[in-house]
Scaffold this active site. Structure first.
Site, short mmCIF file in Angstrom:
data_model
loop_
_atom_site.label_atom_id
_atom_site.label_comp_id
_atom_site.label_asym_id
_atom_site.label_seq_id
_atom_site.Cartn_x
_atom_site.Cartn_y
_atom_site.Cartn_z
N ASP A 155 -6.38 -6.03 1.07
CA ASP A 155 -6.07 -5.06 0.02
C ASP A 155 -5.82 -5.73 -1.33
O ASP A 155 -6.70 -5.81 -2.16
CB ASP A 155 -4.85 -4.23 0.43
N ARG A 184 -8.03 3.36 4.48
CA ARG A 184 -7.47 3.54 3.14
C ARG A 184 -7.91 4.85 2.50
O ARG A 184 -7.19 5.45 1.72
CB ARG A 184 -7.87 2.37 2.24
N CYS A 235 -2.54 -12.06 0.60
CA CYS A 235 -1.39 -11.16 0.59
C CYS A 235 -0.89 -11.17 2.02
O CYS A 235 -0.59 -12.24 2.55
CB CYS A 235 -1.79 -9.78 0.10
N SER A 236 -0.81 -10.03 2.69
CA SER A 236 -0.44 -10.07 4.09
C SER A 236 -1.69 -10.26 4.95
O SER A 236 -1.90 -11.30 5.54
CB SER A 236 0.29 -8.79 4.48
N ILE A 246 0.81 -1.22 0.00
CA ILE A 246 0.00 0.00 0.00
C ILE A 246 0.85 1.27 0.00
O ILE A 246 0.43 2.29 -0.53
CB ILE A 246 -0.98 0.04 1.19
#
Lengths: 648, 565
Positions: free
Chosen positions: A343, A384, A338-339, A276
């Site tokens: 996102d 975000r 992803c992590s 990000i």
């Protein structure tokens, strides 16, 4: 209100960014929800409304001869420059706006004070417009392979997941709990998309807490069960959307990625989408490029290249293509993470879904997709999008990139999408505007705790009501159904700069005529003619053979969605009267950054600009995309319609 | 030497053809004097591929000698053919010798020098006859049709034998009060004899666009009274005119060293000179080469692609051409002044700018016929050296001589205008693409030679067919029309912001799947419009399309950024 140091400043100048010589003089008002600029004089009287929640930052510039410039950057890429004659006024406005644009509590957001004239039942009804249960059953779920687990009903296993989650039938509760303990933030593998033709699925999760060697039997069983839920396949893909280096670095923190040796029959794959922070910087550079004033071709292209934005878009698209092909062509299940899995995972799953399923290329389908993959699965909209004053490092244009990917697809496949780019731009605007409750908070649980459904309104019925504006005339529904999987090209020249979004308010940059608008009009008229003809025939028929049911049928066949017909959308009043008391005129919805003309001559306010948009044009500040001003015939416009904020 | 003598092997069997969007085909390859044919013989009368040899820009051959058997069954060769319309195809030819023969025939026949040996002189389709007038219009006819010229302008035939200016047509339009003697003297003072002539007279205010070549002032600042008088006559006394010099001020200064120069303020007191730098010649050709090279490799990363796109500078040329054209339009339409446009020779950028300005200004030039007439007047008759400029396209390895894709640049700019005003032009992208192809290789004589004089000498008008006439006769094909056309009387001011200019995918990515999807969209547009016509009936069709025609507005004053000397 206590934050407003200066409710009104006279003799403020609004500078047109495209030409510094075009200046409007007027009065600047600060209200609890909006910054309002009202132009002086009968000739060019116009208003500019900017919602505080859309303001990204406020910058004071060095004093010039004419006064003290104040620059306001908005999250929808609008930039306004005011020049205020008194330094103290400028400072007061600056301080007030800086505070107003950074609310500290959810309750300060506009959606909580936004109060269109609808009753409670209707508001609740608006939240029922989309039903995720119906969406899963459209996919063919639950079935004998997948069912809803009640385990997260109280958000105890994972507080960022929705209450209802699909898992394989064969998975037991202890397995889910065990797996969730082995995943970041408890985000265990769960279903995102199910392809009923071949039983292949897209599942999503967060990264496993594998560190350098940790294992979790339940997690391995979980993946095994997912793999087996697809009877036709012998293996499944595990797609880690991070660059390999990032994933490896996570191992040091006790996180990481699946070891192929520990999980039976998985094929592990990295897809290097950046994090990000990289994306935030990239968009920042892109915005700087888009805001260059008369750059040379070289400067623009170099800037575009240096921003890396299109490279990132391409990597997201490629991940989506990989997954969609695995599902549609190989018939293999894919687990994406992803992590944290909120996102990149959301981006990639939703891009893959759009490629796979024509439904998501329809208006309603896209709404559902966003509601499912983004809203329900806990994309952290508040963080975000920076809805509240908080950690700047949490802000990132993750969903912008999803919309950008969609736009790129629409450019490549002009006939396969029911919606047009205005729809995407409108959604973008509302994600940031905090006008509706849909994109508030970071998870379903937070929204429930805040009683979002009880206190705010849903955006989707509002968009649906204006769907005629969002239709792509080139859409070929039949073909799109047959088309099934979209296979976009990923040659570098297929990725383009989205001018309509990033230069949305720079009116002079866009084509002067719209092919699609013209086609839409043509199409509507054709339809009208057909209907007239049908009606004629019917009347003829009825004359000879009276049939009460048939006449009723004719009424219903009008293109009205009856469930929405009552929502108030009476926008016209505000513009036909020339009265300056516009503030109290309309009870209709108050939209985000509003710009409206309340002069009685909306069409002739600028000698240079003979077109309908002229009054606004000079501000280059449509709140709402490309649509024209609320002149008599643009009532349908969803964004330029509303007036009258509370001047509480 | 007869053309057929170049053909050592006329036929080869068992050739495999590979090209975009088609599965590989096996069949027979034929070389004739002007064509390359390929047929899979499934249907005797038809062929799958017919390309003009002139369309071939470059060929690359690679011969494989399989298994080390010389001349044996195993040997074969691959010829890669790169066409001037950017198509690339491959032929696998069994037999090394055949392969080399075919390659050398193509090489020889695709680069014929003599105009009369070219295919237009042999093209005799049954539906066209060679009798009758050639072309759409002449200077005299144009003058006759344009009433607003009659008062102050006349047709001069001072160049009837092409002795005053070899690259001008026999008739030109000049101010009425300037006699032929003065024209001759002015011509001597202008490079290549290209004295200022009328290019366009604006229907709203009678202001004109003139074009010429640079004045030959030289190092010692020569002057020419007649040239000054000629320009004085253009602006008719007290007004002001603008000279748009398509070179930077510095370049114009330097030109004096080689005998050229510019109109100095002291001798042309009523003319204001504005310099705008335009690249020319080799630089533009190299841009095209670089751009096509960048487009041909889909495996580039986005960064590399953008940097190659930027590096090619092609879009920068598009940008300059459109901005200068916009500037000319601003002078004429908004400020009400006449304009003289020139660079050095006045045969390339000058024509580009003057014709784009007309497209923006003049609704008449936005119809199919009007546009083709514009091309005929401003490019063919005005002496753009097509033969030199279009000898090679983007793939050729030949040493560059006078090649320059300035006409392609024009088509690209027109395409940009169409993108921004999708309702304002009567013709479609397909027409632009067709022209882009025809200008490099054609069955027709329209783009042959470098000037009217050469065309006369070669007998082009007597022995070839005219492309423009054939496009318009008897009815223009539907694909060349814009289904959404909605005439507007206003100037259509294009945006020249880099964000607003795009790569012309229809041309540069023509042979990729990307362009194929656009084709589908175009068909859909047609079907929507046709459906509407069916429903509405003939009498209602026209008024409906107008409902969404936005009005047009000028949006920026280009004069801001100028160097006014």
């Amino acid at each position: 209100m206590e934050h407003i140091r200066m409710p009104k400043v006279e003799n403020v100048r609004l500078v047109d960014r495209s030409s510094s010589r075009r200046i409007k003089v007027g009065t600047l008002y600060l209200t609890a929800t909006h910054t309002i600029f009202v132009g002086k004089g009968s000739e060019d009287r116009c208003e500019l409304w900017v919602l505080h929640s859309l303001v990204c930052n406020v910058v004071k510039h060095k004093a010039s001869q004419s006064g003290y410039p104040l620059l306001i950057h908005c999250k929808n890429f609008q930039v306004m420059q005011f020049i205020i004659s008194q330094e103290s006024d400028c400072h007061n406005v600056y301080i007030s706006l800086s505070r107003l644009s950074r609310p500290e509590k959810y309750e300060e957001l506009y959606c909580f004070s936004f109060n269109p004239n609808v009753d409670k039942a209707e508001r609740e009804h608006s939240w029922d417009f989309l039903d995720l249960k119906a969406e899963y059953s459209r996919m063919g779920l639950p079935n004998k392979l997948w069912h809803v687990t009640p385990i997260n009903r109280e958000y105890r296993v994972c507080d960022t997941y929705p209450a209802d989650l699909f898992v394989p039938q064969s998975v037991t509760l202890p397995v889910i709990i065990g797996s969730s303990k082995f995943r970041s933030r408890g985000r265990f593998p769960t279903l995102s998309y199910y392809c009923k033709e071949n039983h292949a699925t897209i599942c999503r999760s967060s990264q496993p807490l594998s560190g350098f060697s940790a294992r979790c039997l339940e997690d391995e069983q979980m993946l095994q069960a997912i793999m087996k839920s697809n009877p036709g396949s012998r293996f499944m893909y595990v797609v880690d959307t991070r660059p390999k280096l990032n994933a490896m670095a996570n191992r040091a923190a006790g996180k990481g990625y699946e070891n192929e040796d520990n999980y039976c029959n998985i094929k592990f794959q990295f897809i290097g989408i950046e994090n990000i922070h990289v994306m935030r910087n990239s968009q920042q550079k892109l915005i700087e490029v888009s805001a260059l004033r008369s750059p040379s071709m070289g400067e623009f292209l170099m800037g575009l290249e240096n921003s890396d934005w299109l490279r990132h878009i391409k990597s997201i698209m490629e991940a989506g293509i990989f997954i969609s092909k695995a599902v549609a062509e190989e018939g293999v299940n894919v687990l994406v993470h992803c992590s944290d899995g909120w996102d990149r995972t959301a981006q990639v799953c939703s891009v893959a879904s759009v490629l796979l399923d024509p439904y998501y290329r329809t208006l309603k389908g896209l709404m559902v997709l966003i509601e499912k993959d983004w809203v329900s699965f806990g994309h952290k909209f508040s963080h975000r999008c920076g809805h509240l004053d908080g950690e700047a490092k949490e802000v990132s244009p993750v969903i912008d990139q999803f919309l950008d990917c969609l736009w790129q697809l629409m450019e490549q496949f002009p006939c396969y999408f029911e919606y047009n780019e205005k729809f995407l731009i409108n959604i973008h605007n509302h994600i940031y505007s905090c006008h509706y409750g849909n994109f508030i908070c970071n998870s379903q649980k937070e929204r429930k705790d805040l009683c979002i459904k009880e206190k705010t309104h849903s955006i989707w019925p509002h968009l649906w009501e204006n769907k005629l504006d969002f239709m792509n005339p080139l859409f070929k529904p039949d073909q799109s159904q047959n088309q099934g999987l979209l296979r976009p090209r990923t040659a570098p020249y297929c990725f383009k700069y989205w001018r309509r979004l990033y230069n949305r308010f720079d009116r002079e940059l866009h084509p002067r005529q719209s092919e699609l608008d013209c086609l839409m009009t043509v199409k509507e008229e054709t339809q009208q003619l057909e209907e007239d003809l049908a009606l004629c025939e019917q009347v003829e028929h009825q004359i000879f053979n009276y049939h009460p049911h048939k006449s009723k049928q004719a009424l219903w066949s009008l293109p009205l969605d009856t469930s929405l017909a009552n929502t108030p959308q009476d926008y016209i009043g505000g513009f036909i009267g020339g009265a300056p008391n516009v503030f109290t005129l309309q009870q209709g919805e108050r939209e985000s950054a509003e710009l409206c003309l309340f002069g009685d001559k909306p069409k002739s306010s600028d000698a240079d600009n003979s077109d309908q948009e002229s009054g606004v044009a000079d501000f280059s500040s449509h709140s709402s995309g490309e649509e024209s001003l609320p002149s008599e015939d643009s009532v349908k416009d969803p964004d330029s319609d509303e007036t009258g904020p509370n001047r509480a | 030497m007869e053309l057929s003598e170049h053909i050592k092997t006329a036929n080869v069997e068992d050739v495999t053809l590979r090209r975009p969007f088609h599965p590989a085909l096996r069949g027979t390859l034929c070389v004739t004097s002007h064509h390359l044919l390929f047929s899979d013989r499934k249907d005797e009368a038809s062929w799958q591929l017919l390309i003009l040899l002139k369309n071939i820009d470059a060929i690359e051959k690679s011969v494989e000698n399989l298994f080390g058997y010389p001349r044996a069954m195993g040997s074969s060769g691959t010829i890669t053919i790169k066409c001037k319309d950017l198509l690339v195809l491959q032929l696998e030819i069994p037999g090394m010798e055949e392969c080399l023969n075919i390659a050398s025939s193509i090489e020889a026949l695709s680069s014929l020098e003599s105009v009369t040996e070219m295919y237009p002189f042999f093209y005799r389709p049954s539906h066209l006859t060679l009798n009758g007038p050639w072309g759409l219009s002449s200077t005299e006819q144009y003058y006759k049709q344009t009433e607003r010229l009659w008062d102050r302008w006349r047709v001069s035939t001072v160049n009837s034998d092409y002795s005053v200016c070899p690259s001008y047509p026999s008739a030109v339009i000049v101010p009425r009060e300037v006699d032929d003697d003065k024209l001759i003297r002015s011509a001597r003072f202008r490079q290549g004899g290209r004295f200022p002539v009328l290019s366009y007279c604006h229907h709203r205010n009678g202001m004109v666009i003139m074009r010429s070549s640079q004045p030959l002032t030289g190092a010692n600042k020569k002057r020419c009274k007649e040239d000054e008088l000629l320009l004085q006559a253009v602006i008719d006394g007290s007004e002001l005119g603008y000279i748009i010099d398509l070179r930077s001020a510095q370049q114009a200064q330097q030109a004096r060293m080689t005998g050229g120069g510019f109109e100095s303020k002291s001798f042309y007191s009523h003319w204001k000179r504005i310099h705008r730098h335009h690249e020319r010649g080799k630089i533009v050709q190299e841009s095209l080469i670089k751009l096509v090279e960048a487009c041909s490799d889909p495996s580039h990363s986005v960064d590399r692609w953008l940097s190659k796109l930027e590096n090619s500078k092609w879009l920068s040329h598009v940008h300059s051409a459109l901005s200068t054209a916009g500037l000319v339009v601003e002078c004429v339409e908004r400020d009400g002044h006449s304009v003289l446009v020139h660079g050095s020779e006045g045969t390339d950028n000058t024509l580009l700018v003057s014709s784009l300005a007309q497209l923006i200004l003049d609704p008449a030039s936005r119809t199919v016929t009007g546009f083709l007439c514009l091309l005929e007047r401003e490019w063919i008759q005005a002496g753009h050296p097509f033969q030199q400029r279009c000898a090679h396209s983007a793939y050729s390895h030949a040493r560059l001589k006078q090649e320059c894709p300035i006409f392609l640049l024009l088509l690209d700019c027109v395409w940009q205008v169409w993108r921004q005003f999708p309702l304002a032009l009567e013709f479609s992208e397909a027409l632009l693409l067709r022209l882009a192809q025809e200008v490099y290789a054609s069955n027709y004589g329209t783009f042959l030679c470098n000037s009217e004089q050469e065309r006369c000498a070669a007998g082009v008008k007597e022995n070839t067919h005219c492309l423009f006439q054939s496009l318009l006769r008897p009815d223009i094909e539907e694909q060349y029309l814009n289904p959404l056309y909605e005439p507007t009387d206003l100037a259509i001011w294009p945006s020249v912001h880099p964000q607003s200019l795009q790569l012309w995918t229809g041309l540069f990515l023509r042979w990729t799947e990307y362009a194929q999807n656009m084709e589908e969209a175009r068909e859909e547009v047609w079907s929507i419009v046709k459906e509407h016509h069916e429903q509405a009936g003939p009498d209602r069709t026209n008024n409906t399309l107008s409902t969404h025609c936005d009005t047009l507005t000028p949006f920026e004053n280009l004069m801001d950024e100028l160097t006014i000397l």
